[in-house]
Design a protein around this motif. Structure first.
Motif, PDB file in Angstrom:
ATOM      1  N   ASP A   8       0.961  -1.281   0.400  1.00  0.00           N
ATOM      2  CA  ASP A   8       0.015  -0.349  -0.042  1.00  0.00           C
ATOM      3  C   ASP A   8       0.760   1.502   0.031  1.00  0.00           C
ATOM      4  O   ASP A   8       1.958   0.741   0.597  1.00  0.00           O
ATOM      5  N   THR A   9       0.722   2.184  -0.831  1.00  0.00           N
ATOM      6  CA  THR A   9       1.704   3.812  -0.893  1.00  0.00           C
ATOM      7  C   THR A   9       0.530   4.611  -1.088  1.00  0.00           C
ATOM      8  O   THR A   9      -0.709   4.838  -1.339  1.00  0.00           O
ATOM      9  N   ASP A  10       0.708   5.991  -0.679  1.00  0.00           N
ATOM     10  CA  ASP A  10      -0.169   6.985  -1.021  1.00  0.00           C
ATOM     11  C   ASP A  10      -0.055   7.244  -2.685  1.00  0.00           C
ATOM     12  O   ASP A  10       0.477   6.558  -3.190  1.00  0.00           O
ATOM     13  N   THR A  11      -1.109   8.610  -2.808  1.00  0.00           N
ATOM     14  CA  THR A  11      -1.577   8.360  -4.166  1.00  0.00           C
ATOM     15  C   THR A  11      -0.640   9.246  -5.588  1.00  0.00           C
ATOM     16  O   THR A  11      -1.247   9.775  -5.901  1.00  0.00           O
ATOM     17  N   GLY A  12       0.731   9.596  -4.274  1.00  0.00           N
ATOM     18  CA  GLY A  12       2.222  10.554  -5.174  1.00  0.00           C
ATOM     19  C   GLY A  12       1.286  11.523  -4.935  1.00  0.00           C
ATOM     20  O   GLY A  12       1.974  13.178  -5.824  1.00  0.00           O
ATOM     21  N   THR A  13       0.624  12.234  -4.059  1.00  0.00           N
ATOM     22  CA  THR A  13       0.181  13.781  -3.780  1.00  0.00           C
ATOM     23  C   THR A  13       1.302  14.738  -2.782  1.00  0.00           C
ATOM     24  O   THR A  13       1.650  15.611  -2.888  1.00  0.00           O
ATOM     25  N   GLY A  14       2.487  13.367  -2.577  1.00  0.00           N
ATOM     26  CA  GLY A  14       2.865  14.269  -1.670  1.00  0.00           C
ATOM     27  C   GLY A  14       4.453  14.880  -2.286  1.00  0.00           C
ATOM     28  O   GLY A  14       4.393  15.213  -3.584  1.00  0.00           O
ATOM     29  N   ALA A  15       5.759  15.277  -1.942  1.00  0.00           N
ATOM     30  CA  ALA A  15       6.926  16.036  -2.895  1.00  0.00           C
ATOM     31  C   ALA A  15       7.203  14.395  -3.391  1.00  0.00           C
ATOM     32  O   ALA A  15       7.610  12.919  -3.636  1.00  0.00           O
ATOM     33  N   PRO A  16       7.601  14.741  -5.027  1.00  0.00           N
ATOM     34  CA  PRO A  16       8.103  13.296  -5.946  1.00  0.00           C
ATOM     35  C   PRO A  16       9.502  13.228  -5.667  1.00  0.00           C
ATOM     36  O   PRO A  16      10.047  13.603  -4.510  1.00  0.00           O
ATOM     37  N   GLY A  17       9.079  11.912  -5.758  1.00  0.00           N
ATOM     38  CA  GLY A  17      10.038  10.692  -5.537  1.00  0.00           C
ATOM     39  C   GLY A  17       9.529  10.405  -3.393  1.00  0.00           C
ATOM     40  O   GLY A  17      10.444   9.082  -2.973  1.00  0.00           O
ATOM     41  N   LEU A  45     -12.597  18.899  11.970  1.00  0.00           N
ATOM     42  CA  LEU A  45     -12.413  17.926  11.570  1.00  0.00           C
ATOM     43  C   LEU A  45     -12.884  17.053  10.726  1.00  0.00           C
ATOM     44  O   LEU A  45     -13.648  16.585  10.675  1.00  0.00           O
ATOM     45  N   THR A  46     -11.798  16.723   8.941  1.00  0.00           N
ATOM     46  CA  THR A  46     -12.476  16.107   7.828  1.00  0.00           C
ATOM     47  C   THR A  46     -11.708  15.018   7.549  1.00  0.00           C
ATOM     48  O   THR A  46      -9.715  15.419   7.802  1.00  0.00           O
ATOM     49  N   MET A  47     -12.030  14.087   7.845  1.00  0.00           N
ATOM     50  CA  MET A  47     -11.124  12.343   6.488  1.00  0.00           C
ATOM     51  C   MET A  47     -10.227  13.506   5.351  1.00  0.00           C
ATOM     52  O   MET A  47      -9.577  13.687   5.047  1.00  0.00           O
ATOM     53  N   GLU A  48     -10.690  14.976   4.351  1.00  0.00           N
ATOM     54  CA  GLU A  48     -10.024  14.536   3.188  1.00  0.00           C
ATOM     55  C   GLU A  48      -9.303  15.797   4.083  1.00  0.00           C
ATOM     56  O   GLU A  48      -8.022  16.147   3.288  1.00  0.00           O
ATOM     57  N   GLY A  57      -3.727  11.049  -0.632  1.00  0.00           N
ATOM     58  CA  GLY A  57      -5.109  10.519  -0.952  1.00  0.00           C
ATOM     59  C   GLY A  57      -5.935  10.338  -0.272  1.00  0.00           C
ATOM     60  O   GLY A  57      -5.540   9.490   0.911  1.00  0.00           O
ATOM     61  N   LYS A  58      -6.820  11.070   0.226  1.00  0.00           N
ATOM     62  CA  LYS A  58      -8.470  11.153   0.958  1.00  0.00           C
ATOM     63  C   LYS A  58      -8.331   9.255   0.854  1.00  0.00           C
ATOM     64  O   LYS A  58      -8.939   8.671   1.346  1.00  0.00           O
ATOM     65  N   ALA A  59      -8.578   8.700  -0.154  1.00  0.00           N
ATOM     66  CA  ALA A  59      -8.752   6.785  -0.300  1.00  0.00           C
ATOM     67  C   ALA A  59      -7.977   6.208   0.489  1.00  0.00           C
ATOM     68  O   ALA A  59      -7.908   5.250   0.346  1.00  0.00           O
ATOM     69  N   ALA A  60      -6.337   6.877   0.750  1.00  0.00           N
ATOM     70  CA  ALA A  60      -5.800   5.962   1.356  1.00  0.00           C
ATOM     71  C   ALA A  60      -5.825   5.594   3.339  1.00  0.00           C
ATOM     72  O   ALA A  60      -5.575   5.086   4.150  1.00  0.00           O
ATOM     73  N   VAL A  61      -6.600   7.323   3.053  1.00  0.00           N
ATOM     74  CA  VAL A  61      -7.180   7.550   4.611  1.00  0.00           C
ATOM     75  C   VAL A  61      -8.409   6.254   5.062  1.00  0.00           C
ATOM     76  O   VAL A  61      -8.706   5.302   6.297  1.00  0.00           O
TER      77      VAL A  61
END
Length: 211
Positions: A8-17, A45-48, A57-61
C-alpha cells in the motif's frame, strides 16, 4: 485499526520521489489527524483535511479508517506516551514541580492539544469512545504518580498522614488549575506557573497542619 498491506502506498500527492508505504504512510496520517484536531477542532476535522495535511489521497485514509472517530482513537493510542514512573527528586516540593513540568509538556504536545479539543467539543455520546484511552493513558497514570509522591512524602514527614485519604481529590488539583489558567487567560501555562501552584497551593494543601 485496519491492517496495512506492505504494497500500500500513498497516491503520489506528496513530494516527488517521496512515495511512502505501509507503516510510514500510516504514521503520517495519524500525525496529520492530531495536528488537524489540535488546529481546527473536532467539529471541523474531516478525513479530506487529514489527507491533505498528510500529503496523500483521501482513499489512503478511508482504506484504513471508516470514520474520523476511528482515526482519532488510533491517533491517540499511537501518540500518548506509556506511563512514566513517579519522580524521586528527594523532596515533596521538587517531586511536585517535576510532575507539573511533565504535565505541562504533555498538555502542549500534539496529543495534549488533541485531547483538549475533544474535551471541549465532543458531547457525551461522542466522547465515550475516547474515555477509556484518556483515562488509561493520561488520567490514571497521573493520579498513581501523585499518590506515590504523597505516600513518599508521608514517610519523610513532609506530608500529614491523613492527606492520603483525599488522594483522588489532591491528584486533580494541579491539572485542574493548569487547564483553568489556560482556558481563562488564553495564555500558555509556563514553568513559573507550575512553581507558583506548587508553592502556593500544593505544599500548603499537603503539608503538616500547624497550630
Amino acid at each position: 485499526m485496519a491492517t496495512s498491506r506492505n504494497t500500500d502506498t500513498d497516491t503520489g500527492t506528496g513530494a516527488p520521489g517521496a512515495r511512502r508505504r505501509g507503516p510510514e504512510l500510516e504514521r503520517a496520517i495519524l500525525d496529520a489527524a492530531l495536528e488537524q484536531l489540535g488546529s481546527v477542532g473536532w467539529t471541523s476535522l474531516t478525513m479530506e483535511g487529514v489527507a491533505t495535511r498528510a500529503r496523500t489521497g483521501k482513499a489512503a485514509v478511508y482504506r484504513r479508517w471508516s470514520s474520523k472517530g476511528d482515526l482519532v482513537a488510533d491517533a491517540l493510542r499511537a501518540t500518548l506516551p506509556d506511563p512514566e514512573g513517579p519522580p524521586d527528586c528527594g523532596s515533596l516540593r521538587e517531586d511536585l514541580i517535576e510532575l507539573g513540568v511533565r504535565l505541562l509538556r504533555a498538555m502542549y504536545s500534539p496529543g495534549g492539544c488533541a485531547l483538549r479539543a475533544l474535551i471541549d467539543e465532543c458531547d457525551r455520546s461522542e466522547a465515550e469512545r475516547f474515555i477509556g484511552i484518556i483515562l488509561g493513558r493520561a488520567v490514571e497514570p497521573g493520579k498513581r504518580m501523585i499518590g506515590e509522591v504523597v505516600r513518599r512524602g508521608i514517610v519523610r514527614g513532609e506530608v500529614r498522614p491523613d492527606a492520603e485519604e483525599g488522594e483522588c481529590l489532591v491528584a486533580d488539583v494541579m491539572p485542574a488549575l493548569m487547564l483553568y489558567r489556560h482556558k481563562v487567560t488564553g495564555a500558555p501555562v509556563a514553568e513559573s506557573d507550575i512553581t507558583e501552584i506548587v508553592d502556593r497551593v500544593m505544599m500548603p494543601l499537603l503539608g503538616p497542619r500547624t497550630g
